[in-house]
Design an enzyme around this catalytic site. Sequence first.
Site, PDB file in Angstrom:
ATOM      1  NE  ARG A   1      -7.263  -8.407   0.073  1.00 42.27           N
ATOM      2  CZ  ARG A   1      -6.807  -7.629  -0.892  1.00 42.27           C
ATOM      3  NH1 ARG A   1      -5.780  -6.826  -0.668  1.00 42.27           N
ATOM      4  NH2 ARG A   1      -7.371  -7.633  -2.087  1.00 42.27           N
TER       5      ARG A   1
ATOM      6  CE  LYS B   1      -4.352  -2.001   1.159  1.00 41.03           C
ATOM      7  NZ  LYS B   1      -5.397  -2.303   2.132  1.00 41.03           N
TER       8      LYS B   1
HETATM    9  N1  HH2 Z   1      -7.353  -4.006   0.631  1.00 37.06           N
HETATM   10  C1  HH2 Z   1      -7.684  -3.982  -0.669  1.00 37.06           C
HETATM   11  C2  HH2 Z   1      -8.727  -4.772  -1.152  1.00 37.06           C
HETATM   12  N2  HH2 Z   1      -9.404  -5.606  -0.336  1.00 37.06           N
HETATM   13  N3  HH2 Z   1      -9.751  -6.524   1.804  1.00 37.06           N
HETATM   14  C3  HH2 Z   1      -9.441  -6.577   3.101  1.00 37.06           C
HETATM   15  N4  HH2 Z   1     -10.094  -7.408   3.924  1.00 37.06           N
HETATM   16  N5  HH2 Z   1      -8.432  -5.802   3.629  1.00 37.06           N
HETATM   17  C4  HH2 Z   1      -7.721  -4.938   2.858  1.00 37.06           C
HETATM   18  O1  HH2 Z   1      -6.829  -4.227   3.406  1.00 37.06           O
HETATM   19  C5  HH2 Z   1      -8.032  -4.854   1.470  1.00 37.06           C
HETATM   20  C6  HH2 Z   1      -9.083  -5.665   0.964  1.00 37.06           C
HETATM   21  C7  HH2 Z   1      -6.923  -3.099  -1.601  1.00 37.06           C
HETATM   22  O2  HH2 Z   1      -5.839  -3.756  -2.181  1.00 37.06           O
HETATM   23  P1  HH2 Z   1      -5.799  -4.434  -3.647  1.00 37.06           P
HETATM   24  O3  HH2 Z   1      -6.860  -5.475  -3.780  1.00 37.06           O
HETATM   25  O4  HH2 Z   1      -4.424  -4.924  -3.875  1.00 37.06           O
HETATM   26  O5  HH2 Z   1      -6.026  -3.248  -4.645  1.00 37.06           O
HETATM   27  P2  HH2 Z   1      -7.292  -2.748  -5.462  1.00 37.06           P
HETATM   28  O6  HH2 Z   1      -8.365  -2.418  -4.485  1.00 37.06           O
HETATM   29  O7  HH2 Z   1      -6.781  -1.561  -6.227  1.00 37.06           O
HETATM   30  O8  HH2 Z   1      -7.739  -3.871  -6.369  1.00 37.06           O
END
Ligand code: HH2
Length: 253
Positions: A238, A196
């Site tokens: 995660r 992040k």
């Molecule tokens: N962060 C993201 C998405 N889903 N779910 C949980 N439970 N906790 C988190 O911190 C979390 C999540 C954001 O990360 P990412 O999926 O890599 O990116 P994007 O939302 O741009 O697809």
Amino acid sequence: MGVLNVTPDSFSDGGRFLDHEAAIEHGHRLIDEGAAIVDVGGESTRPGADPVGPDEEARRIVPVVAELAGNVRVSIDTRHAEVARAAVAAGATIVNDVSASLGDVAADLGVGWVAMHMRGDPRTMQDRLVYGNVVAEVRDFLVERAERAAEAGVAEVWIDPGIGFGKTTRHNLKLLAGLDVFVDTGWPVIVGASRKRFLGELTAASDGVDVLTPPDDRREGSVAVATWAFRSGVRIVRAHDVRSTVQVAQVVG
Ligand code: HH2
């Protein structure tokens, strides 16, 4: 929990796994690297991201969930009830809900539920960044949602402080420093800090440069947070970099 984003625009891996075959292949890689859960998402929730219609989101994720669910536990990363239902029909057994609003849907479907804290929605969440005591406010919100979901009949509930969702770098660091407060609630805790932006900021400062460290180069910071999280009693991390994170769990878990 390995991250699998079937999206064109995720902040770290957007566009890499939009194609179903590429997504399934990456899912198998995450399983080989030791993921206990693969978290499949069809909508980016990065700050400022445009929402995706549920039909398109379901089209992206269903074949991927169906293929992986025979090999590993699959969670569906969604804010939409229709998408959660389609994913569970395809074999997902956890709804990973960044809106913390689908507890009743999880109860109805008989699956696990992750309640994550976010302010507003991804388009607006970085606009209103005022908290009194961020740790206490986020904890109280999550405990209230978790209790409600358990009363509605959800057998497995996790809470997640939502690192980066409507928080400054300072808030993120306070939440991480206060992970024991979340663990002390008795609800199992999930943390997602992998790659992040705040890590890009902190590592750029340590390198003495003005530009953010790019997402692909935030592994050390991500692993440092995973180490801290496991030592604080967090049950699930995660992560994009599953191999390193599983190694951390083996070493300090
Ligand atoms: N962060 C993201 C998405 N889903 N779910 C949980 N439970 N906790 C988190 O911190 C979390 C999540 C954001 O990360 P990412 O999926 O890599 O990116 P994007 O939302 O741009 O697809």
